[in-house]
Motif scaffolding. Structure first.
Motif, PDB file in Angstrom:
ATOM      1  N   PRO A 117       0.798  -1.226   0.000  1.00 16.55           N
ATOM      2  CA  PRO A 117       0.000   0.000   0.000  1.00 16.55           C
ATOM      3  C   PRO A 117       0.833   1.279   0.000  1.00 16.55           C
ATOM      4  CG  PRO A 117      -0.968  -1.589   1.466  1.00 16.55           C
ATOM      5  CD  PRO A 117       0.332  -2.185   1.011  1.00 16.55           C
ATOM      6  N   CYS A 137      -1.628  -4.985   0.247  1.00 17.81           N
ATOM      7  CA  CYS A 137      -0.953  -5.989   1.089  1.00 17.81           C
ATOM      8  C   CYS A 137      -1.595  -7.357   0.921  1.00 17.81           C
ATOM      9  CB  CYS A 137      -0.975  -5.556   2.548  1.00 17.81           C
ATOM     10  SG  CYS A 137      -2.614  -5.111   3.125  1.00 17.81           S
ATOM     11  N   SER A 190       2.278  -9.418   6.481  1.00 21.94           N
ATOM     12  CA  SER A 190       1.059 -10.238   6.495  1.00 21.94           C
ATOM     13  C   SER A 190       0.955 -11.067   5.210  1.00 21.94           C
ATOM     14  CB  SER A 190      -0.187  -9.359   6.651  1.00 21.94           C
ATOM     15  OG  SER A 190      -0.472  -8.666   5.457  1.00 21.94           O
ATOM     16  N   GLY A 220     -10.269  -3.178   7.217  1.00 19.86           N
ATOM     17  CA  GLY A 220      -9.471  -3.589   6.055  1.00 19.86           C
ATOM     18  C   GLY A 220      -7.986  -3.630   6.318  1.00 19.86           C
ATOM     19  N   CYS A 221      -7.591  -4.249   7.414  1.00 21.62           N
ATOM     20  CA  CYS A 221      -6.175  -4.530   7.690  1.00 21.62           C
ATOM     21  C   CYS A 221      -6.084  -6.004   8.039  1.00 21.62           C
ATOM     22  CB  CYS A 221      -5.640  -3.684   8.827  1.00 21.62           C
ATOM     23  SG  CYS A 221      -3.965  -4.183   9.372  1.00 21.62           S
ATOM     24  N   CYS A 266      -3.803   2.369   3.516  1.00 22.91           N
ATOM     25  CA  CYS A 266      -4.419   1.844   4.739  1.00 22.91           C
ATOM     26  C   CYS A 266      -4.239   2.824   5.879  1.00 22.91           C
ATOM     27  CB  CYS A 266      -3.833   0.482   5.098  1.00 22.91           C
ATOM     28  SG  CYS A 266      -2.241   0.538   5.910  1.00 22.91           S
ATOM     29  N   LYS A 280      -3.526  -6.475  14.021  1.00 21.59           N
ATOM     30  CA  LYS A 280      -2.306  -5.815  13.543  1.00 21.59           C
ATOM     31  C   LYS A 280      -2.461  -4.303  13.619  1.00 21.59           C
ATOM     32  CE  LYS A 280       0.778  -5.058   9.645  1.00 21.59           C
ATOM     33  NZ  LYS A 280       1.325  -5.498   8.368  1.00 21.59           N
TER      34      LYS A 280
HETATM   35 FE1  F3S Z   1      -1.974  -4.025   5.109  1.00 23.64          FE
HETATM   36 FE2  F3S Z   1      -1.681  -1.669   6.192  1.00 23.64          FE
HETATM   37 FE3  F3S Z   1      -2.535  -3.672   7.629  1.00 23.64          FE
HETATM   38  S1  F3S Z   1      -0.263  -2.654   4.817  1.00 23.64           S
HETATM   39  S2  F3S Z   1      -1.611  -5.467   6.737  1.00 23.64           S
HETATM   40  S3  F3S Z   1      -3.599  -2.766   5.887  1.00 23.64           S
HETATM   41  S4  F3S Z   1      -1.069  -2.131   8.286  1.00 23.64           S
END
Ligand code: F3S
Length: 394
Positions: A80, A119, A140, A290-291, A348, A368
Motif C-alpha cells: 500500500p 498488502c 502479512s 481492512g487490515c 491503509c 495488527k
Molecule cells: Fe496491510 Fe496496512 Fe494492515 S499494509 S496489513 S492494511 S497495516
C-alpha cells in the motif's frame, strides 16, 4: 556461495550499475545467511511504497533507478501507498504529500512494477502456487503465502524484494528450505473464534509468545481466508512470525510432527484480555476496516450490515483497487457510501497520514492495526468485533 557464469558477469558490472548493486545486495544476504546458491523466484512484492515511510531519499533513489533503466524481470506487486491514488484530493490528503507519492508510483511504473498498492496481492491477481519460491516483503502477505498457500518466501525488506524483482532470483536460505519450516511451539486453542477480530486477538497473543518462530495450532476447527489473513497479520506484527501451521487446515501441517514441543493454551479469557489491553481509547473519531486489505467477501458483509443505515462517524474500508472495482460493480461501494462510509483503495490506516488529518481515536477490527496505530500514527485505539464497532457509529 555458488554463482553461475552469468551471475558472476552481473557482479562484475557487465549488465550495468543498477544490476550490479542489486545483485551484490542479494549475494551479501546469501553470504550472511549461508545460502548455497541463487534460486529463481516466481514473483516479488515490494514494501516501502508510502511517502510517509520512505520520504524524499526514497523518492530520489527510486527515480534514479527508473531513469537508469531498471526493469522488473518477474511479476512484481507493490505494498500500500500513503494515499488512494485516484481519490486523494477528495480525501483531503495534503497536496505536497500527494505529489511525492505520485512520483514514487511513477518511478515504480517506469520499472515495469505493477502499481497495485495492496498488502493482499493474493486476492488481487498475484497468486503463487504451493511450493513456489517468491520474494515478498509485506509481513502479512509473507505469512499468508507461506502458511495458507504453501509458497516459500523469507521476510524480505523493500530493497531485497526490489533486488529479487530486478534480478529474478533470491538466495537459497531460511524458509526456502524444508528443514526451516518445522514448528517450534504447539498452540492449543481452547477459545471460541467466531469473528475475524478473534483471530486477530489470537494472533497478537501467539506472536508475542512465539517471537520469530513457527507455531503449530491445534483446536482451530475451521477458518476462512479472511480469518487466516487476520491471524497471520497479527502474529507477524506482534512477533515477526512468517509461517504457521494449523492442524487439518493449512497445507504443510500434514507433513509436520508437532511432538515434544512446548505447549501454550489460549483461552476465551486470554482473548478478552487482549481486546481490552489493545483498546486505549473509548469513543472513536473514525472507524477503519481492512487490515489486511479487505476481500470482496468482507466488503459484501459490511455493505449488508450498513444497508439503510446512517453513520454518525467517518468509516473507511481499505482494499485493493482490483477488489474495489468488483465492489463497485456489485453495488457494495454505493451501499457503503449511501450510509456515509468510503471504500479506500491503494492505502491503509497505518501508512496514510491520518494523524495529520485530525483523527486521534481510531476504531479497528484488526489485531495488527490495533498494535501498530499507537506507534505509527499516534492514535488511541478501539479494538473490537465488527458488529460492536458498527453499533458504536450507526
Ligand atoms: Fe496491510 Fe496496512 Fe494492515 S499494509 S496489513 S492494511 S497495516
Amino acid at each position: 556461495m555458488y554463482l553461475t557464469t552469468a551471475e558472476e558477469q552481473i557482479l562484475s558490472g557487465e549488465n550495468g550499475e543498477v544490476m550490479e548493486r542489486m545483485f551484490r545486495l542479494l549475494v551479501s544476504l546469501g553470504e550472511i545467511y549461508g545460502a548455497d546458491k541463487m534460486i529463481p523466484v516466481g514473483s516479488a512484492q515490494v514494501a516501502g511504497v508510502s511517502y510517509k515511510s520512505i520520504g524524499m531519499p526514497g523518492v530520489e533513489f527510486l527515480e534514479d533507478y527508473a531513469n537508469k533503466g531498471a526493469v522488473a524481470k518477474i511479476v512484481t506487486f507493490l505494498n500500500p501507498a500513503g494515499m488512494d491514488i485516484e481519490d486523494w484530493e477528495e480525501l483531503k490528503i495534503p497536496p505536497c504529500f500527494a505529489q511525492n507519492q505520485l512520483r514514487i508510483m511513477n518511478a515504480f511504473k517506469k520499472m515495469g512494477i505493477v502499481v497495485s498498492a495492496t498488502c493482499t496481492p493474493y486476492l488481487a491477481g498475484n497468486l503463487p502456487r504451493f511450493g513456489e519460491h517468491i520474494a515478498w516483503s509485506e509481513s502479512s502477505a509473507i505469512s499468508f503465502s507461506n502458511s495458507v498457500i504453501g509458497a516459500r518466501t523469507n521476510r524480505e525488506g523493500g530493497p531485497s524484494a526490489l533486488a529479487a524483482s530486478l534480478c529474478g532470483v533470491t538466495p537459497n536460505y531460511g524458509l526456502h528450505l524444508d528443514d526451516n519450516r518445522k514448528p517450534s511451539l504447539l498452540i492449543d486453542v481452547n477459545a471460541k473464534l467466531d469473528d475475524n477480530a478473534d483471530f486477530g486477538a489470537l494472533g497478537y497473543i501467539v506472536g508475542k509468545k512465539v517471537k520469530n518462530n513457527i507455531p503449530y495450532f491445534t483446536g482451530i476447527k475451521d477458518a476462512d481466508t479472511d480469518q487466516l489473513k487476520a491471524l497471520g497479520a497479527s502474529m507477524a506484527a506482534s512477533g515477526a512470525v512468517a509461517l504457521y501451521h494449523i492442524e487439518n487446515l493449512t497445507p504443510e501441517a500434514r507433513y509436520m510432527k508437532p511432538e515434544g514441543l512446548e505447549k501454550l493454551t489460549v483461552t476465551d479469557k486470554d482473548l478478552e484480555d487482549t481486546f481490552s489491553s489493545l483498546s486505549t481509547g473509548k469513543e472513536p473519531d473514525i472507524v477503519i476496516l481492512g487490515c489486511p486489505h479487505s476481500s470482496l467477501k468482507e466488503i459484501m458483509t459490511i455493505s449488508r450490515k450498513l444497508e439503510g443505515k446512517k453513520l454518525k462517524k467517518p468509516l473507511w474500508v481499505c482494499t485493493s483497487r482490483m477488489v474495489k472495482e468488483a465492489s463497485n460493480r456489485m453495488g457494495f461501494t454505493q451501499t457503503i457510501e449511501a450510509a456515509g462510509g468510503r471504500i479506500i483503495a491503494d492505502t491503509c490506516m497505518v501508512v496514510s497520514p491520518i494523524e495529520d488529518m485530525g483523527y486521534k481515536v481510531t476504531a479497528v477490527n484488526s489485531g495488527k492495526a490495533a498494535n501498530y496505530l499507537p506507534g505509527f500514527c499516534k492514535q488511541n485505539v478501539v479494538f473490537a468485533k465488527l458488529d460492536t464497532l458498527l453499533e458504536k457509529v450507526t
